[in-house]
Design a protein around this motif. Sequence first.
Motif, short mmCIF file in Angstrom:
data_model
loop_
_atom_site.label_atom_id
_atom_site.label_comp_id
_atom_site.label_asym_id
_atom_site.label_seq_id
_atom_site.Cartn_x
_atom_site.Cartn_y
_atom_site.Cartn_z
N GLY A 188 3.29 0.01 -2.46
CA GLY A 188 4.66 0.48 -2.26
C GLY A 188 5.51 0.30 -3.50
N ARG A 208 6.58 -2.97 1.55
CA ARG A 208 6.05 -1.61 1.73
C ARG A 208 6.87 -0.87 2.79
N GLU A 232 8.69 2.53 1.83
CA GLU A 232 8.28 3.76 2.50
C GLU A 232 9.46 4.39 3.24
#
Length: 176
Positions: free
Chosen positions: A50, A156, A160
């Motif tokens: 990420g 992450r 995201e």
Amino acid sequence: MPDPSDSDFSVAQPIRCILSDVDGVMTDGRIIYDSAGAETKQFHVRDGLGIKLWMQAGFPFGIITARNSPMVERRAVELGITHVSQGSGDKLARALQILPEWGCELASVCYIGDDLPDLPVMQRVGLAVAPADAAADARDVAHWVLSSGGGHGAVRETIERLLRAKNLWSATGATA
């Protein structure tokens, strides 16, 4: 400051950089010493991917942590993170030093924190994020409380969510 009812799209648009704590965010917060007295940490590989995707999208990522650990420096080098501040007792002061280098203001910062030392930064940034298992005070000031715990994909999940809201999410094959 974003309102909790704001859509991810409207919250994500002004965010241009991420600063993150380490222990309790990038790790599960445990400090483990082996029989020789060496400290160990576990980092989640999806957090690393990420971070790489965030930086590949053209946004800076930095670490501000109150502790000093060679493992943090090693992980930062592996991921290409160039802004690493360890031993930072005053995280807000350190953030205010880093941001001009990035051309960012507090309103364009996402800060991921999990405990009391993170609160001064979390209370001033455009987007404060706390892992699911963060201390209650951090969850109380966070705009986003994640479903992931520290060390279990919290970074992450944040990245995201931001990149999807900015329509910049894609699988690039980066390795973490």
